[in-house]
Design a protein around this motif. Structure first.
Motif, PDB file in Angstrom:
ATOM      1  N   SER A  91       0.856  -1.187   0.000  1.00  0.00           N
ATOM      2  CA  SER A  91       0.000   0.000   0.000  1.00  0.00           C
ATOM      3  C   SER A  91       0.890   1.233   0.000  1.00  0.00           C
ATOM      4  CB  SER A  91      -0.890   0.016   1.241  1.00  0.00           C
ATOM      5  OG  SER A  91      -1.499   1.286   1.392  1.00  0.00           O
ATOM      6  N   GLY A  92       0.478   2.238  -0.718  1.00  0.00           N
ATOM      7  CA  GLY A  92       1.229   3.483  -0.753  1.00  0.00           C
ATOM      8  C   GLY A  92       0.974   4.373   0.443  1.00  0.00           C
ATOM      9  N   SER A  93       0.051   3.990   1.339  1.00  0.00           N
ATOM     10  CA  SER A  93      -0.280   4.855   2.472  1.00  0.00           C
ATOM     11  C   SER A  93      -0.224   4.154   3.831  1.00  0.00           C
ATOM     12  CB  SER A  93      -1.663   5.467   2.276  1.00  0.00           C
ATOM     13  OG  SER A  93      -2.637   4.455   2.089  1.00  0.00           O
ATOM     14  N   ASP A  94      -0.824   2.965   3.959  1.00  0.00           N
ATOM     15  CA  ASP A  94      -0.948   2.277   5.247  1.00  0.00           C
ATOM     16  C   ASP A  94      -0.697   0.790   5.076  1.00  0.00           C
ATOM     17  OD1 ASP A  94      -2.577   4.635   6.512  1.00  0.00           O
ATOM     18  OD2 ASP A  94      -3.761   4.023   4.780  1.00  0.00           O
ATOM     19  N   GLY A  95       0.056   0.195   5.984  1.00  0.00           N
ATOM     20  CA  GLY A  95       0.274  -1.244   5.924  1.00  0.00           C
ATOM     21  C   GLY A  95       1.257  -1.704   6.978  1.00  0.00           C
ATOM     22  N   LYS A  96       1.648  -2.977   6.862  1.00  0.00           N
ATOM     23  CA  LYS A  96       2.590  -3.580   7.810  1.00  0.00           C
ATOM     24  C   LYS A  96       3.606  -4.400   7.019  1.00  0.00           C
ATOM     25  CE  LYS A  96      -0.969  -5.591   9.685  1.00  0.00           C
ATOM     26  NZ  LYS A  96      -1.959  -6.307  10.504  1.00  0.00           N
ATOM     27  N   VAL A  97       4.877  -4.240   7.367  1.00  0.00           N
ATOM     28  CA  VAL A  97       5.951  -5.027   6.759  1.00  0.00           C
ATOM     29  C   VAL A  97       6.765  -5.621   7.891  1.00  0.00           C
ATOM     30  CG1 VAL A  97       8.019  -4.976   5.314  1.00  0.00           C
ATOM     31  CG2 VAL A  97       6.041  -3.574   4.691  1.00  0.00           C
ATOM     32  N   THR A  98       7.094  -6.900   7.756  1.00  0.00           N
ATOM     33  CA  THR A  98       7.891  -7.550   8.783  1.00  0.00           C
ATOM     34  C   THR A  98       9.018  -8.362   8.161  1.00  0.00           C
ATOM     35  OG1 THR A  98       7.779  -8.907  10.784  1.00  0.00           O
ATOM     36  CG2 THR A  98       6.348  -9.570   8.985  1.00  0.00           C
ATOM     37  N   LEU A  99      10.115  -8.415   8.882  1.00  0.00           N
ATOM     38  CA  LEU A  99      11.242  -9.274   8.542  1.00  0.00           C
ATOM     39  C   LEU A  99      11.138 -10.471   9.478  1.00  0.00           C
ATOM     40  CD1 LEU A  99      14.001  -9.820   7.160  1.00  0.00           C
ATOM     41  CD2 LEU A  99      15.041  -8.447   8.983  1.00  0.00           C
ATOM     42  N   VAL A 100      11.091 -11.674   8.900  1.00  0.00           N
ATOM     43  CA  VAL A 100      10.812 -12.878   9.688  1.00  0.00           C
ATOM     44  C   VAL A 100      11.943 -13.890   9.519  1.00  0.00           C
ATOM     45  CG1 VAL A 100       9.096 -14.710  10.074  1.00  0.00           C
ATOM     46  CG2 VAL A 100       8.341 -12.447   9.351  1.00  0.00           C
ATOM     47  N   GLY A 101      12.237 -14.611  10.569  1.00  0.00           N
ATOM     48  CA  GLY A 101      13.325 -15.577  10.580  1.00  0.00           C
ATOM     49  C   GLY A 101      13.026 -16.873   9.859  1.00  0.00           C
ATOM     50  N   ASN A 102      11.853 -16.978   9.213  1.00  0.00           N
ATOM     51  CA  ASN A 102      11.511 -18.150   8.407  1.00  0.00           C
ATOM     52  C   ASN A 102      10.596 -17.693   7.272  1.00  0.00           C
ATOM     53  OD1 ASN A 102       8.802 -17.999   9.402  1.00  0.00           O
ATOM     54  ND2 ASN A 102       9.394 -19.176  11.199  1.00  0.00           N
ATOM     55  N   ILE A 103      10.022 -18.653   6.534  1.00  0.00           N
ATOM     56  CA  ILE A 103       9.172 -18.284   5.397  1.00  0.00           C
ATOM     57  C   ILE A 103       7.695 -18.610   5.652  1.00  0.00           C
ATOM     58  CG2 ILE A 103      11.017 -18.381   3.692  1.00  0.00           C
ATOM     59  CD1 ILE A 103       9.950 -21.172   2.891  1.00  0.00           C
ATOM     60  N   GLU A 104       7.350 -18.848   6.909  1.00  0.00           N
ATOM     61  CA  GLU A 104       5.955 -19.077   7.275  1.00  0.00           C
ATOM     62  C   GLU A 104       5.288 -17.740   7.570  1.00  0.00           C
ATOM     63  OE1 GLU A 104       6.060 -21.712  10.634  1.00  0.00           O
ATOM     64  OE2 GLU A 104       7.404 -23.100   9.584  1.00  0.00           O
ATOM     65  N   GLY A 105       4.035 -17.595   7.182  1.00  0.00           N
ATOM     66  CA  GLY A 105       3.309 -16.355   7.437  1.00  0.00           C
ATOM     67  C   GLY A 105       3.329 -15.983   8.909  1.00  0.00           C
ATOM     68  N   ALA A 106       3.750 -14.774   9.208  1.00  0.00           N
ATOM     69  CA  ALA A 106       3.790 -14.303  10.601  1.00  0.00           C
ATOM     70  C   ALA A 106       2.371 -14.139  11.122  1.00  0.00           C
ATOM     71  CB  ALA A 106       4.535 -12.976  10.685  1.00  0.00           C
ATOM     72  N   THR A 107       2.205 -14.328  12.417  1.00  0.00           N
ATOM     73  CA  THR A 107       0.886 -14.165  13.026  1.00  0.00           C
ATOM     74  C   THR A 107       0.671 -12.742  13.523  1.00  0.00           C
ATOM     75  OG1 THR A 107       1.745 -14.946  15.139  1.00  0.00           O
ATOM     76  CG2 THR A 107       0.706 -16.585  13.707  1.00  0.00           C
ATOM     77  N   GLY A 108       1.713 -11.917  13.443  1.00  0.00           N
ATOM     78  CA  GLY A 108       1.603 -10.523  13.873  1.00  0.00           C
ATOM     79  C   GLY A 108       2.835 -10.098  14.638  1.00  0.00           C
ATOM     80  N   LEU A 109       2.736  -8.958  15.256  1.00  0.00           N
ATOM     81  CA  LEU A 109       3.848  -8.332  15.964  1.00  0.00           C
ATOM     82  C   LEU A 109       4.459  -9.231  17.034  1.00  0.00           C
ATOM     83  CD1 LEU A 109       5.538  -5.768  16.531  1.00  0.00           C
ATOM     84  CD2 LEU A 109       3.677  -4.966  17.963  1.00  0.00           C
ATOM     85  N   THR A 110       3.646 -10.018  17.699  1.00  0.00           N
ATOM     86  CA  THR A 110       4.153 -10.830  18.815  1.00  0.00           C
ATOM     87  C   THR A 110       4.668 -12.211  18.385  1.00  0.00           C
ATOM     88  OG1 THR A 110       1.933 -11.655  19.287  1.00  0.00           O
ATOM     89  CG2 THR A 110       2.657  -9.670  20.489  1.00  0.00           C
ATOM     90  N   ASP A 111       4.639 -12.509  17.100  1.00  0.00           N
ATOM     91  CA  ASP A 111       5.158 -13.785  16.602  1.00  0.00           C
ATOM     92  C   ASP A 111       6.634 -13.888  16.982  1.00  0.00           C
ATOM     93  OD1 ASP A 111       6.381 -15.763  14.828  1.00  0.00           O
ATOM     94  OD2 ASP A 111       4.558 -15.649  13.620  1.00  0.00           O
ATOM     95  N   THR A 112       7.037 -14.981  17.584  1.00  0.00           N
ATOM     96  CA  THR A 112       8.409 -15.135  18.069  1.00  0.00           C
ATOM     97  C   THR A 112       9.448 -15.196  16.948  1.00  0.00           C
ATOM     98  OG1 THR A 112       8.148 -17.538  18.190  1.00  0.00           O
ATOM     99  CG2 THR A 112       7.710 -16.271  20.209  1.00  0.00           C
ATOM    100  N   ASP A 113       9.015 -15.418  15.709  1.00  0.00           N
ATOM    101  CA  ASP A 113       9.945 -15.464  14.575  1.00  0.00           C
ATOM    102  C   ASP A 113      10.170 -14.094  13.939  1.00  0.00           C
ATOM    103  OD1 ASP A 113      10.450 -18.296  14.624  1.00  0.00           O
ATOM    104  OD2 ASP A 113       8.404 -18.563  13.875  1.00  0.00           O
TER     105      ASP A 113
END
Length: 176
Positions: A91-113
């Motif tokens: 999105s050019g305005s609002d969204g979330k990007v995460t760097l994850v230690g594996n290739i499984e979909g993150a469950t959110g901010l508190t995901d341990t990966d």
């Protein structure tokens, strides 16, 4: 390793750059491998179903790593040579990007990966509970200190400014 820049306005009306991108940065003192890691995107309230598995590379201390993402119909300038190329559309305005230690979909901010997490604009999750400013076709989220600042508060660590993509050939910025 942290997310140092996010730009989702690539190719949008009014954009200079043709592609969205995510820039990673090694703020540490030792080289870091991207093997087995991923960059993931979710809409401002969505789940992380958009996963880009990073190709294996080594990022030296103070080095940047540019990931070219979706290309739009607008824009006039290409990114510097990317270190990796994916197809995620941000999105050019609002969204979330995460760097994850594996290739499984993150469950959110508190995901341990989750290695790093950036909520921008009106995202429902962000480090420190505060998102970066909303972005546009002409602004990216840039981490302070050229990538070195990481207080785990997106609102304090990022500003919205003109996109300035850096790749592995860019001058290094070794953090103090």
């Amino acid at each position: 390793m942290v997310i140092s820049q996010i730009y989702g306005g690539g190719g949008n009306s009014g954009a200079t750059l043709k592609n969205d991108f995510v820039e990673l940065f090694n703020a540490g003192k030792a080289a870091v491998s991207t093997a087995g890691k991923s960059v993931q995107y979710a809409s401002k309230t969505g789940a992380f179903t958009n996963v880009f598995a990073l190709p294996t590379a080594t990022i030296e201390p103070g080095a940047y790593y540019l990931i070219a993402l979706a290309k739009g119909a607008g824009g006039t300038a290409d990114l510097p040579t990317p270190d990796a190329t994916g197809t995620l559309g941000l999105s050019g305005s609002d969204g979330k990007v995460t760097l994850v230690g594996n290739i499984e979909g993150a469950t959110g901010l508190t995901d341990t990966d989750v290695l790093d997490f950036v909520g921008y604009g009106a995202a429902n999750e962000a480090e420190g509970g505060a998102s970066t400013p909303a972005l546009s076709s002409t602004t990216a989220a840039l981490r302070a200190g050229n990538g070195c600042t990481d207080t785990n508060n997106n609102g304090a660590d990022f500003t919205a400014a003109a996109p300035a993509p850096r790749n592995s050939a860019s001058p290094k910025n070794v953090c103090p």
